[in-house]
Design a protein around this motif. Structure first.
Motif, PDB file in Angstrom:
ATOM      1  N   SER A  23       0.822  -1.203   0.000  1.00  0.00           N
ATOM      2  CA  SER A  23       0.000   0.000   0.000  1.00  0.00           C
ATOM      3  C   SER A  23       0.855   1.250   0.000  1.00  0.00           C
ATOM      4  O   SER A  23       2.013   1.237   0.421  1.00  0.00           O
ATOM      5  CB  SER A  23      -0.941   0.022   1.210  1.00  0.00           C
ATOM      6  OG  SER A  23      -0.216   0.253   2.402  1.00  0.00           O
ATOM      7  N   LYS A  24       0.263   2.312  -0.477  1.00  0.00           N
ATOM      8  CA  LYS A  24       0.847   3.650  -0.453  1.00  0.00           C
ATOM      9  C   LYS A  24      -0.253   4.568   0.049  1.00  0.00           C
ATOM     10  O   LYS A  24      -1.367   4.541  -0.467  1.00  0.00           O
ATOM     11  CB  LYS A  24       1.278   4.069  -1.856  1.00  0.00           C
ATOM     12  CG  LYS A  24       1.721   5.513  -1.966  1.00  0.00           C
ATOM     13  CD  LYS A  24       2.023   5.871  -3.425  1.00  0.00           C
ATOM     14  CE  LYS A  24       2.330   7.335  -3.574  1.00  0.00           C
ATOM     15  NZ  LYS A  24       2.571   7.708  -4.979  1.00  0.00           N
ATOM     16  N   ARG A  25       0.055   5.338   1.099  1.00  0.00           N
ATOM     17  CA  ARG A  25      -0.939   6.272   1.611  1.00  0.00           C
ATOM     18  C   ARG A  25      -0.266   7.585   1.949  1.00  0.00           C
ATOM     19  O   ARG A  25       0.921   7.616   2.275  1.00  0.00           O
ATOM     20  CB  ARG A  25      -1.663   5.702   2.822  1.00  0.00           C
ATOM     21  CG  ARG A  25      -0.782   5.465   4.010  1.00  0.00           C
ATOM     22  CD  ARG A  25      -1.552   4.886   5.201  1.00  0.00           C
ATOM     23  NE  ARG A  25      -0.652   4.389   6.198  1.00  0.00           N
ATOM     24  CZ  ARG A  25       0.084   5.131   7.008  1.00  0.00           C
ATOM     25  NH1 ARG A  25       0.018   6.431   6.949  1.00  0.00           N
ATOM     26  NH2 ARG A  25       0.894   4.587   7.889  1.00  0.00           N
ATOM     27  N   GLU A 100       7.602  -0.947   6.767  1.00  0.00           N
ATOM     28  CA  GLU A 100       7.000   0.287   6.279  1.00  0.00           C
ATOM     29  C   GLU A 100       8.067   1.359   6.158  1.00  0.00           C
ATOM     30  O   GLU A 100       8.906   1.524   7.034  1.00  0.00           O
ATOM     31  CB  GLU A 100       5.897   0.750   7.224  1.00  0.00           C
ATOM     32  CG  GLU A 100       5.094   1.903   6.664  1.00  0.00           C
ATOM     33  CD  GLU A 100       3.862   2.191   7.503  1.00  0.00           C
ATOM     34  OE1 GLU A 100       2.762   2.168   6.928  1.00  0.00           O
ATOM     35  OE2 GLU A 100       3.999   2.438   8.706  1.00  0.00           O
ATOM     36  N   TYR A 162       4.810   3.917   2.812  1.00  0.00           N
ATOM     37  CA  TYR A 162       4.776   2.767   1.914  1.00  0.00           C
ATOM     38  C   TYR A 162       4.844   1.490   2.732  1.00  0.00           C
ATOM     39  O   TYR A 162       5.832   1.249   3.430  1.00  0.00           O
ATOM     40  CB  TYR A 162       5.961   2.820   0.952  1.00  0.00           C
ATOM     41  CG  TYR A 162       5.929   4.035   0.059  1.00  0.00           C
ATOM     42  CD1 TYR A 162       5.293   3.983  -1.170  1.00  0.00           C
ATOM     43  CD2 TYR A 162       6.498   5.234   0.459  1.00  0.00           C
ATOM     44  CE1 TYR A 162       5.245   5.098  -1.993  1.00  0.00           C
ATOM     45  CE2 TYR A 162       6.449   6.347  -0.354  1.00  0.00           C
ATOM     46  CZ  TYR A 162       5.826   6.280  -1.572  1.00  0.00           C
ATOM     47  OH  TYR A 162       5.769   7.387  -2.379  1.00  0.00           O
ATOM     48  N   THR A 163       3.810   0.675   2.660  1.00  0.00           N
ATOM     49  CA  THR A 163       3.837  -0.634   3.304  1.00  0.00           C
ATOM     50  C   THR A 163       4.398  -1.594   2.267  1.00  0.00           C
ATOM     51  O   THR A 163       3.774  -1.854   1.236  1.00  0.00           O
ATOM     52  CB  THR A 163       2.440  -1.076   3.772  1.00  0.00           C
ATOM     53  OG1 THR A 163       1.952  -0.085   4.684  1.00  0.00           O
ATOM     54  CG2 THR A 163       2.496  -2.427   4.467  1.00  0.00           C
TER      55      THR A 163
END
Length: 181
Positions: A23-25, A100, A162-163
């Motif tokens: 994931s990207k948040r 992360e 960034y996970t």
């Protein structure tokens, strides 16, 4: 400053098979505000994260140079990489670990900084658990790659979390776990 420098914060020490970005948040200011107790991002609970216990660099262009212990990461295309080593407590053996990368905007930083040029492609490598770097580590004698495939290249830019991986901590629990970029 000890927690991150160049904003690499590995929560736990993911050792599960890394195949793609999970994931990207966006990294909000409320997440990046510092805990008065630990100095790390406030949303990380005490005992729920590990910071690097040893950091060093290696150079492909100077493969016999030992950089010794460092306090921050340096990354240059096709040359300098940084190896981060974490000590994973044996008590985490039955837990999941999350790898992360927190990459805040420069204006979110108070005691550190970074320069960022290029296309933002990062490559992560996991090393064999227990084979960690030391003051004499060089490019030519860096720890051997771990039992899982290499991470694919990841495009990263400031302002995001960034996970990279989530999985059981079993491989590294009770030992040091190292990885490089």
């Amino acid at each position: 400053m000890r927690c991150i420098n160049l904003i690499l914060l590995l929560v736990g020490a993911a050792i599960a098979a890394p195949y793609e970005l999970i994931s990207k948040r966006e990294l909000g200011d409320h997440e990046w505000s510092r805990s008065k107790k630990t100095g790390c991002p406030a949303y990380l609970q005490a005992g729920e994260f590990e910071f690097p216990h040893y950091i060093t660099q290696i150079s492909a262009k100077n493969p016999e140079k030992a950089f010794g212990p460092k306090y921050n990461g340096v990354f240059t295309p096709n040359d300098i990489s940084t190896i981060f080593s974490f000590d994973i407590p044996a008590s985490r053996a039955d837990a999941n670990c999350t790898l992360e990368f927190l990459f805040p905007q420069k204006d979110q930083l108070k005691t550190s900084s970074f320069s960022y040029k290029g296309d933002g492609t990062f490559f992560f490598t996991g090393y064999n658990p227990g084979s960690c770097p030391g003051p004499n580590t060089t490019f030519n004698n860096q720890p051997k790659p771990g039992p899982f495939p290499a991470f694919p290249p990841i495009h990263m830019e400031p302002g995001y979390a960034y996970t990279i991986d989530v999985g059981p901590c079993f491989v590294g629990a009770g030992t040091c776990v190292a990885g490089g970029e």
